[in-house]
Design a protein around this motif. Sequence first.
Motif, PDB file in Angstrom:
ATOM      1  N   ASN A  40       0.821  -1.207   0.000  1.00  0.00           N
ATOM      2  CA  ASN A  40       0.000   0.000   0.000  1.00  0.00           C
ATOM      3  C   ASN A  40       0.857   1.260   0.000  1.00  0.00           C
ATOM      4  O   ASN A  40       0.574   2.210  -0.737  1.00  0.00           O
ATOM      5  N   LEU A  74      -6.784   3.091  -1.297  1.00  0.00           N
ATOM      6  CA  LEU A  74      -8.026   3.030  -0.521  1.00  0.00           C
ATOM      7  C   LEU A  74      -8.771   1.727  -0.798  1.00  0.00           C
ATOM      8  O   LEU A  74      -9.265   1.071   0.130  1.00  0.00           O
ATOM      9  N   THR A  75      -8.828   1.321  -2.050  1.00  0.00           N
ATOM     10  CA  THR A  75      -9.470   0.056  -2.400  1.00  0.00           C
ATOM     11  C   THR A  75      -8.693  -1.125  -1.812  1.00  0.00           C
ATOM     12  O   THR A  75      -9.285  -2.072  -1.283  1.00  0.00           O
ATOM     13  N   VAL A  78      -9.388  -1.644   1.952  1.00  0.00           N
ATOM     14  CA  VAL A  78     -10.677  -2.289   2.226  1.00  0.00           C
ATOM     15  C   VAL A  78     -10.607  -3.782   1.930  1.00  0.00           C
ATOM     16  O   VAL A  78     -11.059  -4.608   2.730  1.00  0.00           O
ATOM     17  N   PHE A  81      -8.406  -5.584   4.545  1.00  0.00           N
ATOM     18  CA  PHE A  81      -9.087  -5.721   5.833  1.00  0.00           C
ATOM     19  C   PHE A  81     -10.048  -6.909   5.799  1.00  0.00           C
ATOM     20  O   PHE A  81     -10.102  -7.709   6.736  1.00  0.00           O
ATOM     21  N   GLY A  82     -10.789  -7.042   4.723  1.00  0.00           N
ATOM     22  CA  GLY A  82     -11.712  -8.171   4.596  1.00  0.00           C
ATOM     23  C   GLY A  82     -10.985  -9.501   4.534  1.00  0.00           C
ATOM     24  O   GLY A  82     -11.393 -10.478   5.183  1.00  0.00           O
TER      25      GLY A  82
END
Length: 112
Positions: A40, A74-75, A78, A81-82
């Motif tokens: 990231n 940002l994508t 997410v 995290f999932g």
Amino acid sequence: MEILVASAIGLMTASGVYLVLRLRAWPVILGLTMLTYAVNVFLFTSGRLVVDMPAILSADAGGYADPLPQALVLTAIVISFGMTAVAVMMALGAFLEAGDDRVEMTDQEDRK
């Protein structure tokens, strides 16, 4: 500034690889998380490191920051995290089933 960010990316990558190579479930999950953070930050810095520049070009701005890497990061946050939540639940289920979070590596010859 670039050398500091590059060093941080290298340190996160090295610690992530070290943790992934451990044969226990929780360090592997933490190592994958560290590798995700390193990717990231790498993606974020690929859009140039600029200070006090808007993300959208305007008439009074001298330049702009590239918004595409920001959207990609940002994508990725997410999604990671999932996937971390899924990996934690799988490791927790394996721990509750086996009573240990150790990953056993056996050859086909050892099973006979």
